[in-house]
Scaffold this motif. Sequence first.
Motif, PDB file in Angstrom:
ATOM      1  N   VAL A  54      72.849  59.657 130.457  1.00 56.72           N
ATOM      2  CA  VAL A  54      72.271  60.396 129.344  1.00 56.72           C
ATOM      3  C   VAL A  54      73.081  61.674 129.167  1.00 56.72           C
ATOM      4  O   VAL A  54      73.145  62.505 130.069  1.00 56.72           O
ATOM      5  CB  VAL A  54      70.780  60.731 129.596  1.00 56.72           C
ATOM      6  N   VAL A  55      73.695  61.790 127.994  1.00 56.06           N
ATOM      7  CA  VAL A  55      74.524  62.943 127.682  1.00 56.06           C
ATOM      8  C   VAL A  55      73.748  63.816 126.695  1.00 56.06           C
ATOM      9  O   VAL A  55      73.505  63.400 125.560  1.00 56.06           O
ATOM     10  CB  VAL A  55      75.872  62.513 127.070  1.00 56.06           C
ATOM     11  N   THR A  56      73.352  64.988 127.122  1.00 57.57           N
ATOM     12  CA  THR A  56      72.612  65.906 126.258  1.00 57.57           C
ATOM     13  C   THR A  56      73.597  66.684 125.398  1.00 57.57           C
ATOM     14  O   THR A  56      74.522  67.309 125.909  1.00 57.57           O
ATOM     15  CB  THR A  56      71.752  66.869 127.110  1.00 57.57           C
ATOM     16  N   LEU A  57      73.389  66.620 124.095  1.00 57.03           N
ATOM     17  CA  LEU A  57      74.216  67.360 123.149  1.00 57.03           C
ATOM     18  C   LEU A  57      73.565  68.686 122.762  1.00 57.03           C
ATOM     19  O   LEU A  57      74.246  69.673 122.515  1.00 57.03           O
ATOM     20  CB  LEU A  57      74.456  66.522 121.894  1.00 57.03           C
ATOM     21  N   LYS A  58      72.225  68.678 122.691  1.00 54.95           N
ATOM     22  CA  LYS A  58      71.482  69.877 122.325  1.00 54.95           C
ATOM     23  C   LYS A  58      70.118  69.809 122.989  1.00 54.95           C
ATOM     24  O   LYS A  58      69.452  68.779 122.950  1.00 54.95           O
ATOM     25  CB  LYS A  58      71.328  69.976 120.806  1.00 54.95           C
ATOM     26  N   GLY A  59      69.717  70.907 123.595  1.00 51.68           N
ATOM     27  CA  GLY A  59      68.405  70.979 124.241  1.00 51.68           C
ATOM     28  C   GLY A  59      68.535  71.373 125.701  1.00 51.68           C
ATOM     29  O   GLY A  59      69.595  71.232 126.314  1.00 51.68           O
ATOM     30  N   LYS A  60      67.455  71.898 126.235  1.00 53.85           N
ATOM     31  CA  LYS A  60      67.367  72.253 127.650  1.00 53.85           C
ATOM     32  C   LYS A  60      66.037  71.722 128.155  1.00 53.85           C
ATOM     33  O   LYS A  60      64.990  72.037 127.589  1.00 53.85           O
ATOM     34  CB  LYS A  60      67.447  73.772 127.839  1.00 53.85           C
ATOM     35  N   LEU A  61      66.089  70.882 129.200  1.00 53.65           N
ATOM     36  CA  LEU A  61      64.905  70.197 129.686  1.00 53.65           C
ATOM     37  C   LEU A  61      64.710  70.401 131.179  1.00 53.65           C
ATOM     38  O   LEU A  61      65.685  70.540 131.917  1.00 53.65           O
ATOM     39  CB  LEU A  61      65.025  68.690 129.427  1.00 53.65           C
ATOM     40  N   GLU A  62      63.455  70.364 131.572  1.00 50.55           N
ATOM     41  CA  GLU A  62      63.118  70.350 132.984  1.00 50.55           C
ATOM     42  C   GLU A  62      62.564  68.972 133.305  1.00 50.55           C
ATOM     43  O   GLU A  62      61.576  68.545 132.710  1.00 50.55           O
ATOM     44  CB  GLU A  62      62.079  71.411 133.315  1.00 50.55           C
ATOM     45  N   PHE A  63      63.213  68.275 134.224  1.00 52.54           N
ATOM     46  CA  PHE A  63      62.769  66.969 134.698  1.00 52.54           C
ATOM     47  C   PHE A  63      61.983  67.157 135.980  1.00 52.54           C
ATOM     48  O   PHE A  63      62.317  68.023 136.794  1.00 52.54           O
ATOM     49  CB  PHE A  63      63.965  66.055 134.971  1.00 52.54           C
ATOM     50  N   THR A  64      60.963  66.330 136.169  1.00 51.37           N
ATOM     51  CA  THR A  64      60.148  66.366 137.380  1.00 51.37           C
ATOM     52  C   THR A  64      60.108  64.968 137.980  1.00 51.37           C
ATOM     53  O   THR A  64      59.787  64.003 137.279  1.00 51.37           O
ATOM     54  CB  THR A  64      58.712  66.841 137.069  1.00 51.37           C
ATOM     55  N   THR A  65      60.434  64.860 139.267  1.00 44.99           N
ATOM     56  CA  THR A  65      60.387  63.572 139.956  1.00 44.99           C
ATOM     57  C   THR A  65      58.941  63.234 140.302  1.00 44.99           C
ATOM     58  O   THR A  65      58.048  64.076 140.176  1.00 44.99           O
ATOM     59  CB  THR A  65      61.212  63.613 141.256  1.00 44.99           C
ATOM     60  N   ALA A  81      70.448  58.031 135.076  1.00 43.83           N
ATOM     61  CA  ALA A  81      69.075  57.583 135.315  1.00 43.83           C
ATOM     62  C   ALA A  81      69.093  56.200 135.952  1.00 43.83           C
ATOM     63  O   ALA A  81      69.489  55.222 135.316  1.00 43.83           O
ATOM     64  CB  ALA A  81      68.290  57.575 134.017  1.00 43.83           C
ATOM     65  N   LYS A  82      68.681  56.130 137.210  1.00 47.83           N
ATOM     66  CA  LYS A  82      68.633  54.868 137.943  1.00 47.83           C
ATOM     67  C   LYS A  82      67.268  54.661 138.585  1.00 47.83           C
ATOM     68  O   LYS A  82      67.115  53.821 139.461  1.00 47.83           O
ATOM     69  CB  LYS A  82      69.720  54.842 139.020  1.00 47.83           C
ATOM     70  N   ASP A  83      66.269  55.420 138.169  1.00 48.91           N
ATOM     71  CA  ASP A  83      64.915  55.261 138.725  1.00 48.91           C
ATOM     72  C   ASP A  83      64.144  54.262 137.870  1.00 48.91           C
ATOM     73  O   ASP A  83      63.224  54.600 137.156  1.00 48.91           O
ATOM     74  CB  ASP A  83      64.201  56.606 138.846  1.00 48.91           C
ATOM     75  N   ILE A  84      64.553  53.017 137.976  1.00 46.60           N
ATOM     76  CA  ILE A  84      64.005  51.970 137.104  1.00 46.60           C
ATOM     77  C   ILE A  84      62.777  51.281 137.694  1.00 46.60           C
ATOM     78  O   ILE A  84      62.192  50.422 137.063  1.00 46.60           O
ATOM     79  CB  ILE A  84      65.085  50.929 136.748  1.00 46.60           C
ATOM     80  N   ASP A  85      62.392  51.658 138.916  1.00 43.98           N
ATOM     81  CA  ASP A  85      61.208  51.105 139.571  1.00 43.98           C
ATOM     82  C   ASP A  85      60.296  52.253 139.985  1.00 43.98           C
ATOM     83  O   ASP A  85      60.671  53.416 139.936  1.00 43.98           O
ATOM     84  CB  ASP A  85      61.605  50.299 140.819  1.00 43.98           C
ATOM     85  N   GLY A  86      59.108  51.916 140.422  1.00 38.72           N
ATOM     86  CA  GLY A  86      58.205  52.917 140.978  1.00 38.72           C
ATOM     87  C   GLY A  86      57.537  53.777 139.924  1.00 38.72           C
ATOM     88  O   GLY A  86      57.276  53.334 138.813  1.00 38.72           O
ATOM     89  N   GLU A  87      57.276  55.032 140.288  1.00 34.63           N
ATOM     90  CA  GLU A  87      56.519  55.939 139.426  1.00 34.63           C
ATOM     91  C   GLU A  87      57.358  56.614 138.348  1.00 34.63           C
ATOM     92  O   GLU A  87      56.849  57.010 137.325  1.00 34.63           O
ATOM     93  CB  GLU A  87      55.846  57.009 140.287  1.00 34.63           C
ATOM     94  N   GLY A  88      58.629  56.794 138.589  1.00 37.76           N
ATOM     95  CA  GLY A  88      59.497  57.390 137.580  1.00 37.76           C
ATOM     96  C   GLY A  88      59.476  58.900 137.567  1.00 37.76           C
ATOM     97  O   GLY A  88      59.188  59.546 138.568  1.00 37.76           O
ATOM     98  N   HIS A  89      59.753  59.455 136.408  1.00 33.96           N
ATOM     99  CA  HIS A  89      59.922  60.888 136.224  1.00 33.96           C
ATOM    100  C   HIS A  89      59.239  61.321 134.926  1.00 33.96           C
ATOM    101  O   HIS A  89      58.834  60.490 134.126  1.00 33.96           O
ATOM    102  CB  HIS A  89      61.415  61.234 136.160  1.00 33.96           C
ATOM    103  N   SER A  90      59.153  62.615 134.738  1.00 33.69           N
ATOM    104  CA  SER A  90      58.687  63.173 133.464  1.00 33.69           C
ATOM    105  C   SER A  90      59.624  64.315 133.100  1.00 33.69           C
ATOM    106  O   SER A  90      60.441  64.752 133.914  1.00 33.69           O
ATOM    107  CB  SER A  90      57.235  63.670 133.576  1.00 33.69           C
ATOM    108  N   TRP A  91      59.511  64.792 131.869  1.00 28.72           N
ATOM    109  CA  TRP A  91      60.332  65.922 131.448  1.00 28.72           C
ATOM    110  C   TRP A  91      59.622  66.713 130.367  1.00 28.72           C
ATOM    111  O   TRP A  91      58.699  66.220 129.720  1.00 28.72           O
ATOM    112  CB  TRP A  91      61.717  65.476 130.978  1.00 28.72           C
ATOM    113  N   LYS A  92      60.073  67.956 130.217  1.00 26.14           N
ATOM    114  CA  LYS A  92      59.584  68.793 129.125  1.00 26.14           C
ATOM    115  C   LYS A  92      60.745  69.628 128.613  1.00 26.14           C
ATOM    116  O   LYS A  92      61.659  69.979 129.359  1.00 26.14           O
ATOM    117  CB  LYS A  92      58.422  69.682 129.573  1.00 26.14           C
ATOM    118  N   ILE A  93      60.700  69.917 127.330  1.00 26.85           N
ATOM    119  CA  ILE A  93      61.727  70.752 126.712  1.00 26.85           C
ATOM    120  C   ILE A  93      61.402  72.207 127.019  1.00 26.85           C
ATOM    121  O   ILE A  93      60.262  72.646 126.860  1.00 26.85           O
ATOM    122  CB  ILE A  93      61.793  70.502 125.191  1.00 26.85           C
TER     123      ILE A  93
END
Length: 117
Positions: A54-65, A81-93
């Motif tokens: 994932v290549v971000t061109l615009k924006g600033k995000l916080e990811f949470t495992t 991004a390789k967390d394709i199983d389990g609970e995953g992640h979340s994010w916010k701008i």
Amino acid sequence: MKAIRLLNDDLGNSYFESGTLPEYHKIEVEYFNIQTKIEPWQQEQHTAPREQFVVTLKGKLEFTTSEGNTFIIEPGIILIAKDIDGEGHSWKILDGDVWERVYIVPRHNDLDYFVAD
């Protein structure tokens, strides 16, 4: 180039590693797409739909495992991004309400060339 890789542990929890992607490595890809729209479900806890860069061109995000650890993604940092199983992640701008990004899907089981710090 600075990179962060999201993975799953043996229990399905997501975690991340900081590192780099070396220059001049050819990574074969299946396809890529551009996305600016943000769906509400994308900000909730989820897994990556497939292995992807994932290549971000615009924006600033916080990811949470899934274990509550956080990291920042912004232009100049590649997310693998390789967390394709389990609970995953979340994010916010963090700044504004825009996230312009390119998803690059490598060929299945190809190396990502990530070098951990």
